[in-house]
Enzyme design. Structure first.
Site, PDB file in Angstrom:
ATOM      1  N   CYS A  86      38.431  33.325  42.781  1.00 51.66           N
ATOM      2  CA  CYS A  86      37.746  33.717  44.017  1.00 51.66           C
ATOM      3  C   CYS A  86      36.456  34.461  43.696  1.00 51.66           C
ATOM      4  O   CYS A  86      35.518  33.866  43.186  1.00 51.66           O
ATOM      5  CB  CYS A  86      38.707  34.524  44.903  1.00 51.66           C
ATOM      6  SG  CYS A  86      38.186  34.620  46.623  1.00 51.66           S
ATOM      7  N   HIS A 203      43.910  31.252  45.017  1.00 56.00           N
ATOM      8  CA  HIS A 203      44.490  32.408  44.322  1.00 56.00           C
ATOM      9  C   HIS A 203      45.840  32.060  43.685  1.00 56.00           C
ATOM     10  O   HIS A 203      46.880  32.259  44.319  1.00 56.00           O
ATOM     11  CB  HIS A 203      44.720  33.541  45.320  1.00 56.00           C
ATOM     12  CG  HIS A 203      43.472  34.244  45.744  1.00 56.00           C
ATOM     13  ND1 HIS A 203      42.969  35.348  45.077  1.00 56.00           N
ATOM     14  CD2 HIS A 203      42.630  34.016  46.764  1.00 56.00           C
ATOM     15  CE1 HIS A 203      41.866  35.759  45.680  1.00 56.00           C
ATOM     16  NE2 HIS A 203      41.627  34.970  46.709  1.00 56.00           N
ATOM     17  N   GLU A 205      47.422  33.747  41.563  1.00 51.51           N
ATOM     18  CA  GLU A 205      48.211  34.975  41.404  1.00 51.51           C
ATOM     19  C   GLU A 205      48.938  35.360  42.698  1.00 51.51           C
ATOM     20  O   GLU A 205      49.796  36.236  42.687  1.00 51.51           O
ATOM     21  CB  GLU A 205      47.310  36.122  40.905  1.00 51.51           C
ATOM     22  CG  GLU A 205      46.524  36.876  41.961  1.00 51.51           C
ATOM     23  CD  GLU A 205      45.338  36.111  42.529  1.00 51.51           C
ATOM     24  OE1 GLU A 205      45.180  34.909  42.238  1.00 51.51           O
ATOM     25  OE2 GLU A 205      44.564  36.734  43.290  1.00 51.51           O
TER      26      GLU A 205
END
Lengths: 230, 85
Positions: A86, A203, A205
């Protein structure tokens, strides 16, 4: 193996990345401050999501001049893995470590939603745990994610297999390109020419545990661990 | 050395999709300003800096645009004016 997670003023996904590495992947992680001058032995550098320097001027434009970025560039030039997520992707483009730029979403809205991504090159440092053409679900959360490059650059990254992930409109084999942010060629993530730097707007994560709705992000971290450990 | 004020215009490169410009153009059309063909939304920066001459002030500002203030991939810049500050 150690992941170094860079915290810039305004980073807000650094802790998510840290927990993903420690709790899910089971590797070491350490936060690196943007003013640091060394990577403290990190094998993999993560530039996390957020709004470094408040996105002033352009997202990533000021963060790229943080002292730590000199070390990140040296690490990348030596072939060391760098993962930009990002805002981290935006910083890598601003720093010239990845081609292109990320502009305001075509619909002008910040989009926070899970999206389908197709793995376009499963041979990279960061995607080798996926299958070629596999469709995964990972959330996006950005206002400036429209990948843009000049025609020559776009042709080069397509031709060289540098497109790692592309937005598609469904999970089936007939899924078509569909960029919620208006990215050229529905590009969601690219690797550098050398292949050791990945930038992606989604994302991974945030897709590490069933409670988050998806575990499809684990592959990004496992891929790099598999390669670096080998 | 003297102090100068340098005004800069930084605009999206022509030909690139400019959704902000399009939204503004649409709003103007809605208000009846139908003669508007195109709008480009960029940034206007005013720098105050010390330099030996107006030309040197402009050269410094251009270097700043190339290094930081404009994105070479997506934006163009122009020096809109140099005046004594």
């Amino acid at each position: 193996m150690k992941f170094g997670i860079v915290t810039f003023p305004g980073s807000n996904c650094d802790y998510d990345a840290y927990r993903a590495v420690i709790d899910v992947i089971g590797e070491k992680a350490e936060f690196l401050w943007h003013k640091d001058h060394d990577l403290r032995g990190a094998d993999v550098v993560v530039l996390p999501g957020g709004f470094s320097y408040g996105d002033y001027l352009r997202p990533g434009a000021i963060a790229r001049f943080s002292p730590i970025m000199r070390e990140v560039a040296t690490h990348a030039q030596r072939g060391g893995p760098v993962l930009g997520i990002c805002n981290g992707f935006q910083i890598l483009c601003e720093a010239g470590l990845l081609p292109g730029a990320l502009l305001r979403n075509v619909g002008l809205k910040f989009i926070s939603a899970p999206v389908h991504l197709r793995v376009e090159n499963a041979g990279t440092l960061f995607t080798n745990r996926y299958h070629q053409g596999q469709v995964i679900s990972i959330p996006i959360a950005h206002g400036d994610g429209r990948f843009t490059a000049d025609a020559e650059t776009l042709a080069r990254i397509e031709g060289e297999g540098q497109v790692a992930f592309r937005y598609v409109d469904g999970a089936g084999p007939s899924a078509r390109w569909s960029a919620p942010n208006g990215s050229m060629n529905a590009i969601a993530g690219i690797v550098s020419a050398q292949g050791n730097v990945l930038g992606m707007m989604p994302h991974p994560e945030r897709a590490m545990d069933p409670i988050l709705g998806s575990q499809d992000g684990i592959g990004v971290f496992e891929s790099v661990v598999a390669r670096v450990a080998a | 050395m003297s102090r100068f004020r340098v005004a800069l215009h930084i605009v999206p490169r022509r030909g690139l999709l400019d959704p902000q410009g399009k939204a503004v153009a649409d709003a103007l059309h809605t208000l009846g300003f139908t003669a508007v063909h195109d709008v480009h939304v960029g940034r206007h920066l005013v720098l105050e800096l010390d330099a030996a001459s107006p030309a040197a002030a402009e050269a410094d500002a251009r270097a700043m645009c190339e290094k930081l203030l404009a994105n070479p991939v997506t934006e163009d810049f122009e020096v809109a004016g140099v005046s004594a500050a």
